[in-house]
Design a protein around this motif. Structure first.
Motif, PDB file in Angstrom:
ATOM      1  N   ILE A 141     -71.836  78.636 -36.352  1.00  0.00           N
ATOM      2  CA  ILE A 141     -71.054  78.828 -34.735  1.00  0.00           C
ATOM      3  C   ILE A 141     -70.774  80.919 -35.058  1.00  0.00           C
ATOM      4  N   PHE A 142     -71.527  81.267 -33.691  1.00  0.00           N
ATOM      5  CA  PHE A 142     -70.688  82.546 -33.399  1.00  0.00           C
ATOM      6  C   PHE A 142     -69.643  82.341 -32.443  1.00  0.00           C
ATOM      7  N   LEU A 143     -68.282  82.707 -33.009  1.00  0.00           N
ATOM      8  CA  LEU A 143     -66.881  82.811 -32.218  1.00  0.00           C
ATOM      9  C   LEU A 143     -67.381  83.710 -31.069  1.00  0.00           C
ATOM     10  N   SER A 144     -67.454  83.176 -29.314  1.00  0.00           N
ATOM     11  CA  SER A 144     -67.926  84.347 -28.670  1.00  0.00           C
ATOM     12  C   SER A 144     -66.632  84.609 -28.143  1.00  0.00           C
ATOM     13  N   ARG A 145     -66.551  86.250 -26.864  1.00  0.00           N
ATOM     14  CA  ARG A 145     -65.486  86.692 -26.989  1.00  0.00           C
ATOM     15  C   ARG A 145     -65.766  86.967 -26.125  1.00  0.00           C
ATOM     16  N   LYS A 146     -66.093  86.068 -25.329  1.00  0.00           N
ATOM     17  CA  LYS A 146     -66.774  85.967 -23.083  1.00  0.00           C
ATOM     18  C   LYS A 146     -65.269  85.903 -22.469  1.00  0.00           C
ATOM     19  N   ASN A 147     -64.650  85.326 -22.673  1.00  0.00           N
ATOM     20  CA  ASN A 147     -63.574  85.423 -22.156  1.00  0.00           C
ATOM     21  C   ASN A 147     -62.215  86.033 -22.464  1.00  0.00           C
ATOM     22  N   LYS A 174     -76.685  89.780 -25.670  1.00  0.00           N
ATOM     23  CA  LYS A 174     -78.356  89.782 -26.649  1.00  0.00           C
ATOM     24  C   LYS A 174     -78.003  89.537 -28.157  1.00  0.00           C
ATOM     25  N   LEU A 175     -76.407  89.657 -29.136  1.00  0.00           N
ATOM     26  CA  LEU A 175     -76.876  89.107 -30.401  1.00  0.00           C
ATOM     27  C   LEU A 175     -76.458  87.932 -30.038  1.00  0.00           C
ATOM     28  N   GLN A 176     -76.050  87.170 -29.159  1.00  0.00           N
ATOM     29  CA  GLN A 176     -76.217  85.895 -29.117  1.00  0.00           C
ATOM     30  C   GLN A 176     -77.319  85.307 -29.115  1.00  0.00           C
ATOM     31  N   GLU A 177     -78.042  85.818 -28.006  1.00  0.00           N
ATOM     32  CA  GLU A 177     -79.905  85.278 -28.604  1.00  0.00           C
ATOM     33  C   GLU A 177     -80.474  85.495 -29.279  1.00  0.00           C
ATOM     34  N   TYR A 178     -80.248  86.576 -29.823  1.00  0.00           N
ATOM     35  CA  TYR A 178     -80.657  87.172 -31.457  1.00  0.00           C
ATOM     36  C   TYR A 178     -80.412  85.992 -32.635  1.00  0.00           C
ATOM     37  N   LEU A 179     -79.061  85.777 -32.392  1.00  0.00           N
ATOM     38  CA  LEU A 179     -78.010  84.302 -33.200  1.00  0.00           C
ATOM     39  C   LEU A 179     -79.184  82.588 -33.167  1.00  0.00           C
ATOM     40  N   LYS A 180     -79.144  82.834 -31.543  1.00  0.00           N
ATOM     41  CA  LYS A 180     -79.654  81.311 -31.410  1.00  0.00           C
ATOM     42  C   LYS A 180     -81.116  81.297 -32.356  1.00  0.00           C
ATOM     43  N   MET A 207     -70.545  77.471 -41.066  1.00  0.00           N
ATOM     44  CA  MET A 207     -70.272  78.676 -41.613  1.00  0.00           C
ATOM     45  C   MET A 207     -69.436  79.493 -40.273  1.00  0.00           C
ATOM     46  N   ILE A 208     -68.888  80.340 -40.079  1.00  0.00           N
ATOM     47  CA  ILE A 208     -68.932  80.110 -38.014  1.00  0.00           C
ATOM     48  C   ILE A 208     -69.081  82.150 -38.910  1.00  0.00           C
ATOM     49  N   MET A 209     -69.044  82.840 -37.227  1.00  0.00           N
ATOM     50  CA  MET A 209     -69.081  84.252 -37.380  1.00  0.00           C
ATOM     51  C   MET A 209     -68.635  84.838 -36.170  1.00  0.00           C
ATOM     52  N   SER A 210     -68.127  85.906 -36.106  1.00  0.00           N
ATOM     53  CA  SER A 210     -67.779  87.049 -34.597  1.00  0.00           C
ATOM     54  C   SER A 210     -67.379  88.761 -35.368  1.00  0.00           C
ATOM     55  N   THR A 211     -67.034  89.109 -34.307  1.00  0.00           N
ATOM     56  CA  THR A 211     -67.095  90.518 -34.975  1.00  0.00           C
ATOM     57  C   THR A 211     -64.620  90.299 -35.376  1.00  0.00           C
ATOM     58  N   THR A 212     -64.623  91.673 -35.530  1.00  0.00           N
ATOM     59  CA  THR A 212     -62.786  90.740 -36.049  1.00  0.00           C
ATOM     60  C   THR A 212     -61.739  90.917 -34.891  1.00  0.00           C
ATOM     61  N   SER A 213     -61.400  89.442 -35.216  1.00  0.00           N
ATOM     62  CA  SER A 213     -60.623  88.817 -33.734  1.00  0.00           C
ATOM     63  C   SER A 213     -59.324  87.581 -34.497  1.00  0.00           C
ATOM     64  N   SER A 214     -58.303  87.260 -33.822  1.00  0.00           N
ATOM     65  CA  SER A 214     -57.847  86.362 -34.021  1.00  0.00           C
ATOM     66  C   SER A 214     -58.978  84.867 -34.258  1.00  0.00           C
ATOM     67  N   GLY A 215     -59.805  85.208 -33.542  1.00  0.00           N
ATOM     68  CA  GLY A 215     -60.792  83.561 -34.019  1.00  0.00           C
ATOM     69  C   GLY A 215     -61.252  83.290 -35.095  1.00  0.00           C
ATOM     70  N   PHE A 216     -60.617  84.448 -36.026  1.00  0.00           N
ATOM     71  CA  PHE A 216     -61.231  83.835 -37.427  1.00  0.00           C
ATOM     72  C   PHE A 216     -60.090  82.451 -38.079  1.00  0.00           C
ATOM     73  N   THR A 217     -59.353  82.368 -36.629  1.00  0.00           N
ATOM     74  CA  THR A 217     -58.154  81.700 -37.752  1.00  0.00           C
ATOM     75  C   THR A 217     -58.901  79.975 -37.509  1.00  0.00           C
ATOM     76  N   ASN A 218     -59.784  79.385 -36.754  1.00  0.00           N
ATOM     77  CA  ASN A 218     -60.556  78.514 -36.273  1.00  0.00           C
ATOM     78  C   ASN A 218     -60.638  78.508 -38.275  1.00  0.00           C
ATOM     79  N   ALA A 219     -61.003  78.967 -38.944  1.00  0.00           N
ATOM     80  CA  ALA A 219     -61.101  78.722 -39.759  1.00  0.00           C
ATOM     81  C   ALA A 219     -60.329  77.453 -41.246  1.00  0.00           C
TER      82      ALA A 219
END
Length: 261
Positions: A141-147, A174-180, A207-219
């Motif tokens: 999973i890639f955690l997007s910061r879109k919103n 662009k990164l999302q398309e590559y990760l897909k 596996m989860i991937m993201s830029t540095t963010s609070s989204g990693f709390t999902n781990a």
């Protein structure tokens, strides 16, 4: 669906009487997703293990004006209701004076790292809401910061870097398309209908991937031994060195060592 306002029953600023024979623990809710789970929910779970029969005074000042409540805040109160916890939400903006006795306070920072680490408790809590524990963890999973609502960083960087906001990626699509092409699923956490759905999604992730963010709390909802991949951008590197702002992973591996690879 429960209604916090029904339990609150406060219309104007006034005194509130919380005197009783029961021991009481005060929990203050935070708005940030990371701080909510680390500092609020995690702290509550530690107290609850030690004092299940106490009354919990929940300071909801940070979230009382939000309509609707964020799903992670609703999840907290859902858990309290499911466990039949004796709690009382208080909006301190509406209270001039509070009478209280048998008040209990515990400084978590004085505890050992093992006791102070909230992630195992949050993981155990989340198991109450996993629909099917037999499903293997196979998702990447890639955690997007879109919103994510970007902030103005001009004062933070003081002109030392050409960044005016904290989007952190120049071209996330662009990164999302590559990760897909590598088998990643793109997940926008804010778009889950319920927080239970979010917990179940993360439980199925290896596996989860993201830029540095609070989204990693999902781990905290992933199975022990799962993998986290942090994309450290120049902005975050600058923050660490120049402003004391640190990554939730790199600065706190002792908190999530069950999951970090």
């Amino acid at each position: 669906m429960f209604d916090i306002v029904d339990k609150l029953n406060i219309n104007d600023r006034h005194s509130i009487d919380l005197v009783s024979d029961k021991p009481k623990v005060f929990i203050r809710l935070a708005l940030s997703f990371y701080h909510f789970y680390h500092d609020c929910f995690g702290e509550f779970l530690l107290h609850y293990e030690q004092m299940p029969d106490a009354q919990y005074i929940i300071d909801i000042t940070a979230v009382s004006d939000m309509n609707p409540l964020p799903s992670h805040v609703k999840m907290f109160f859902t858990f309290l209701n499911d466990k039949k916890v004796d709690y009382k939400p208080i909006d301190l903006k509406k209270v001039n004076k509070m009478n209280i006795n048998n008040f209990y306070y515990k400084n978590l920072q004085s505890e050992s790292a093992e006791i102070n680490n909230p992630s195992p408790r949050i993981y155990r809590m989340s198991q109450n809401y996993v629909k099917d524990k037999s499903i293997p963890a196979t998702k990447k999973i890639f955690l997007s910061r879109k919103n994510f609502q970007s902030r103005d960083l001009s004062k933070l960087t003081k002109g030392r870097l050409p960044y005016e906001n904290d989007n952190r990626l120049d071209d996330e699509p662009k990164l999302q398309e590559y990760l897909k092409t590598l088998g990643f699923e793109i997940v926008i956490p804010e778009e889950f209908k319920t927080f239970q759905d979010q917990i179940n999604c993360m439980y199925q992730a290896k596996m989860i991937m993201s830029t540095t963010s609070s989204g990693f709390t999902n781990a905290c909802f992933m199975r022990p031994g799962s993998t986290m991949v942090e994309l450290i951008t120049p902005l975050i590197s600058f923050n660490r060195v120049g402003n004391g702002v640190t990554s939730p992973i790199s600065s706190g591996q002792e908190e999530i060592h069950h999951y970090y690879h």
